[in-house]
Design an enzyme around this catalytic site. Structure first.
Site, PDB file in Angstrom:
ATOM      1  N   HIS A   1      31.454  31.329  36.817  1.00 34.75           N
ATOM      2  CA  HIS A   1      32.663  31.717  37.545  1.00 34.75           C
ATOM      3  C   HIS A   1      32.711  33.234  37.559  1.00 34.75           C
ATOM      4  CE1 HIS A   1      36.681  32.730  38.530  1.00 34.75           C
ATOM      5  NE2 HIS A   1      37.022  33.033  37.284  1.00 34.75           N
TER       6      HIS A   1
ATOM      7  N   CYS B   1      40.547  28.789  37.481  1.00 34.70           N
ATOM      8  CA  CYS B   1      39.140  29.229  37.564  1.00 34.70           C
ATOM      9  C   CYS B   1      38.169  28.100  37.211  1.00 34.70           C
ATOM     10  CB  CYS B   1      38.905  30.414  36.645  1.00 34.70           C
ATOM     11  SG  CYS B   1      40.023  31.767  36.987  1.00 34.70           S
TER      12      CYS B   1
ATOM     13  N   ASN C   1      37.277  38.283  42.288  1.00 27.42           N
ATOM     14  CA  ASN C   1      37.398  36.983  41.621  1.00 27.42           C
ATOM     15  C   ASN C   1      38.155  36.038  42.555  1.00 27.42           C
ATOM     16  OD1 ASN C   1      38.413  34.849  40.050  1.00 27.42           O
ATOM     17  ND2 ASN C   1      38.557  36.106  38.205  1.00 27.42           N
TER      18      ASN C   1
HETATM   19  N1  ACO Z   1      43.512  51.043  37.624  1.00 32.64           N
HETATM   20  C1  ACO Z   1      43.695  52.057  36.787  1.00 32.64           C
HETATM   21  N2  ACO Z   1      44.181  51.916  35.552  1.00 32.64           N
HETATM   22  C2  ACO Z   1      44.499  50.672  35.154  1.00 32.64           C
HETATM   23  C3  ACO Z   1      44.336  49.560  35.982  1.00 32.64           C
HETATM   24  C4  ACO Z   1      43.821  49.778  37.275  1.00 32.64           C
HETATM   25  N3  ACO Z   1      43.613  48.783  38.150  1.00 32.64           N
HETATM   26  N4  ACO Z   1      44.728  48.466  35.319  1.00 32.64           N
HETATM   27  C5  ACO Z   1      45.147  48.863  34.107  1.00 32.64           C
HETATM   28  N5  ACO Z   1      45.008  50.199  34.010  1.00 32.64           N
HETATM   29  C6  ACO Z   1      45.326  51.057  32.886  1.00 32.64           C
HETATM   30  C7  ACO Z   1      46.385  50.499  31.992  1.00 32.64           C
HETATM   31  O1  ACO Z   1      47.671  50.769  32.489  1.00 32.64           O
HETATM   32  C8  ACO Z   1      46.119  51.233  30.694  1.00 32.64           C
HETATM   33  O2  ACO Z   1      46.650  52.519  30.791  1.00 32.64           O
HETATM   34  P1  ACO Z   1      47.262  53.237  29.485  1.00 32.64           P
HETATM   35  O3  ACO Z   1      46.117  53.354  28.536  1.00 32.64           O
HETATM   36  O4  ACO Z   1      47.750  54.528  30.034  1.00 32.64           O
HETATM   37  O5  ACO Z   1      48.339  52.332  28.987  1.00 32.64           O
HETATM   38  C9  ACO Z   1      44.592  51.355  30.695  1.00 32.64           C
HETATM   39  O6  ACO Z   1      44.169  51.185  32.065  1.00 32.64           O
HETATM   40  C10 ACO Z   1      43.901  50.328  29.847  1.00 32.64           C
HETATM   41  O7  ACO Z   1      44.527  49.070  30.108  1.00 32.64           O
HETATM   42  P2  ACO Z   1      44.021  47.745  29.496  1.00 32.64           P
HETATM   43  O8  ACO Z   1      44.781  46.593  30.060  1.00 32.64           O
HETATM   44  O9  ACO Z   1      43.952  47.898  28.003  1.00 32.64           O
HETATM   45  O10 ACO Z   1      42.566  47.755  30.102  1.00 32.64           O
HETATM   46  P3  ACO Z   1      41.312  47.016  29.623  1.00 32.64           P
HETATM   47  O11 ACO Z   1      40.349  47.998  29.094  1.00 32.64           O
HETATM   48  O12 ACO Z   1      41.635  45.844  28.773  1.00 32.64           O
HETATM   49  O13 ACO Z   1      40.779  46.484  30.999  1.00 32.64           O
HETATM   50  C11 ACO Z   1      40.688  44.433  32.203  1.00 32.64           C
HETATM   51  C12 ACO Z   1      41.563  45.600  31.753  1.00 32.64           C
HETATM   52  C13 ACO Z   1      39.621  44.933  33.143  1.00 32.64           C
HETATM   53  C14 ACO Z   1      41.559  43.434  32.927  1.00 32.64           C
HETATM   54  C15 ACO Z   1      40.037  43.857  30.934  1.00 32.64           C
HETATM   55  O14 ACO Z   1      40.997  43.544  29.962  1.00 32.64           O
HETATM   56  C16 ACO Z   1      39.251  42.658  31.230  1.00 32.64           C
HETATM   57  O15 ACO Z   1      38.171  42.744  31.786  1.00 32.64           O
HETATM   58  N6  ACO Z   1      39.785  41.485  30.840  1.00 32.64           N
HETATM   59  C17 ACO Z   1      39.211  40.234  31.210  1.00 32.64           C
HETATM   60  C18 ACO Z   1      40.141  39.637  32.162  1.00 32.64           C
HETATM   61  C19 ACO Z   1      39.481  39.205  33.397  1.00 32.64           C
HETATM   62  O16 ACO Z   1      38.354  39.491  33.697  1.00 32.64           O
HETATM   63  N7  ACO Z   1      40.200  38.443  34.146  1.00 32.64           N
HETATM   64  C20 ACO Z   1      39.672  37.922  35.343  1.00 32.64           C
HETATM   65  C21 ACO Z   1      40.583  36.952  35.843  1.00 32.64           C
HETATM   66  S1  ACO Z   1      40.788  35.651  34.765  1.00 32.64           S
HETATM   67  C22 ACO Z   1      39.486  34.681  34.922  1.00 32.64           C
HETATM   68  O17 ACO Z   1      38.934  34.575  35.959  1.00 32.64           O
HETATM   69  C23 ACO Z   1      39.003  34.047  33.719  1.00 32.64           C
END
Ligand code: ACO
Length: 349
Positions: free
Chosen positions: A276, A114, A306
């Protein structure tokens, strides 16, 4: 010593639009979940057999070259940033050079995910300032949809990413106070596996404290891609989303403030911040932390997801085409991603 400037910019995204609802047909997810957590409504996917990171990068490059008022033959160096290259080796730089029909010049591939575009911009800036090159073509391109897990297991990663490419031509400028004012690059490898696409690779488990990887099998020829990896379905990107979020919201503001401080500016002086496009929630957090208005930050992750190394040049190009980045504007580019790596660039357009 001259400064360097962005003399031309272009982007390309594939025609195929994939909505959140389209993804619900192959995995257990929902439009509501995706929009609420990431802001993404749809993304583009490249067309198999027709498009690749190189072809998309080349399409973006042709636009940037034309807008810079040069021809491909004037390009004297290529920098190509991608984490989804056409081949394991050689890199996309030489493939794009072939597509553009300009053999002989140097072509460098960089792998900073990224942050790839900002790292590439910094490299281009140094080469131009030193007088070594006069027309550097810098491209960020990704074909993510070729390597994502489309089962429910991969949903936390897969819904975030999209395909596309952006390109710029970097040239010298003698105009006082114009061009790239400074660039700032950082990394912390202690987080390497928090956001990674580990296999196929030649690590043999050495960083992971495990010998579960059945290679390299040097005695019998070896292979990066092994049957066990395939059977274990250990061939997809993985991300610890919350760890990424936590570091991103810390490092984005930090590296933006570093660039501003170096040039004696404050956050309010920024005409356009192009972060980004990691996740809309991250961008909103950064905007709030810096006290910026909506019209000072460009976000387009809603449409493209992304696109990693391509996201900054795509967003910058869109903002420029919309007339929101104009001559004389103070523009800040900022990136954070796998590695972890992060960086910023402050530019007077
Ligand atoms: N659809 C539905 N449910 C989902 C999905 C999905 N696509 N993905 C995960 N879940 C579920 C999980 O299985 C979990 O279920 P559970 O509670 O039954 O176990 C629940 O949602 C919560 O999962 P978490 O991983 O804890 O979700 P979180 O609230 O952390 O959100 C996310 C995930 C959106 C990825 C968040 O952590 C985030 O925004 N992180 C930043 C990472 C990011 O933006 N990366 C981008 C790429 S990297 C970069 O460019 C820098």
């Amino acid at each position: 010593m001259p400064s360097s400037k962005i003399a031309g910019i272009g982007f390309y995204v594939p025609e195929k639009v994939v909505t959140n609802n389209d993804l619900t047909k192959v995995m257990d997810t929902s439009d509501e979940w995706i929009q609420e957590r990431t802001g993404i409504k749809e993304r583009r996917y490249a067309v198999k057999h027709k498009e690749s990171s190189t072809t998309m990068g080349t399409a973006a490059a042709r636009i940037a070259i034309e807008r810079a008022g040069i021809t491909p033959e004037d390009v004297d160096f290529i920098i190509f940033a991608t984490l989804s290259p056409d081949y394991y080796f050689p890199g996309c730089g030489v493939l794009m050079q072939r597509e553009l029909g300009i053999p002989g010049i140097g072509a460098l591939d960089i792998r900073n995910q990224c942050s790839g575009f900002v790292y590439g911009l910094s490299i281009a800036d140094q080469f131009v300032k030193s007088g070594m090159y006069k027309n550097i073509l810098l491209v960020g391109a990704e074909f993510h949809s070729a390597g994502l897990d489309f089962s429910t297991r991969g949903r936390n990663v897969t819904v975030i990413f999209g395909d596309g490419a952006g390109a710029v031509v970097i040239q010298p400028t003698e105009e006082e106070g114009k061009g790239i004012l400074s660039t700032h690059l950082h990394a912390d490898g202690s987080y390497a596996e928090k956001l990674a696409y580990i296999n196929p690779g030649c690590h043999g488990g050495v960083h992971l404290g495990t010998e579960k990887y059945d290679y390299p099998d040097q005695e019998y020829g070896g292979a990066f891609l092994t049957e066990k990896m395939y059977k274990d379905e250990d061939l997809f990107p993985n991300m610890e989303g919350q760890a990424v979020f936590k570091m991103a919201v810390q490092k984005f503001p930090e590296v933006i403030m570093e660039a501003l401080a170096q040039n004696n500016y404050e956050a309010t002086d920024i005409d356009m911040l192009v972060p980004h496009q990691a996740n809309l929630r991250i961008s909103q957090f950064v905007q709030k932390r810096l006290g910026l208005r909506d019209d000072q930050v460009w976000n387009n992750i809603q449409k493209y997801g992304n696109t990693t190394a391509a996201s900054i040049p795509i967003a910058l190009c869109e903002a420029w085409e919309a007339g929101k980045v104009k001559e004389g504007d103070l523009v800040c580019l900022a990136a954070f991603g796998s590695g972890f790596t992060w960086g910023s660039a402050l530019i007077r357009f």
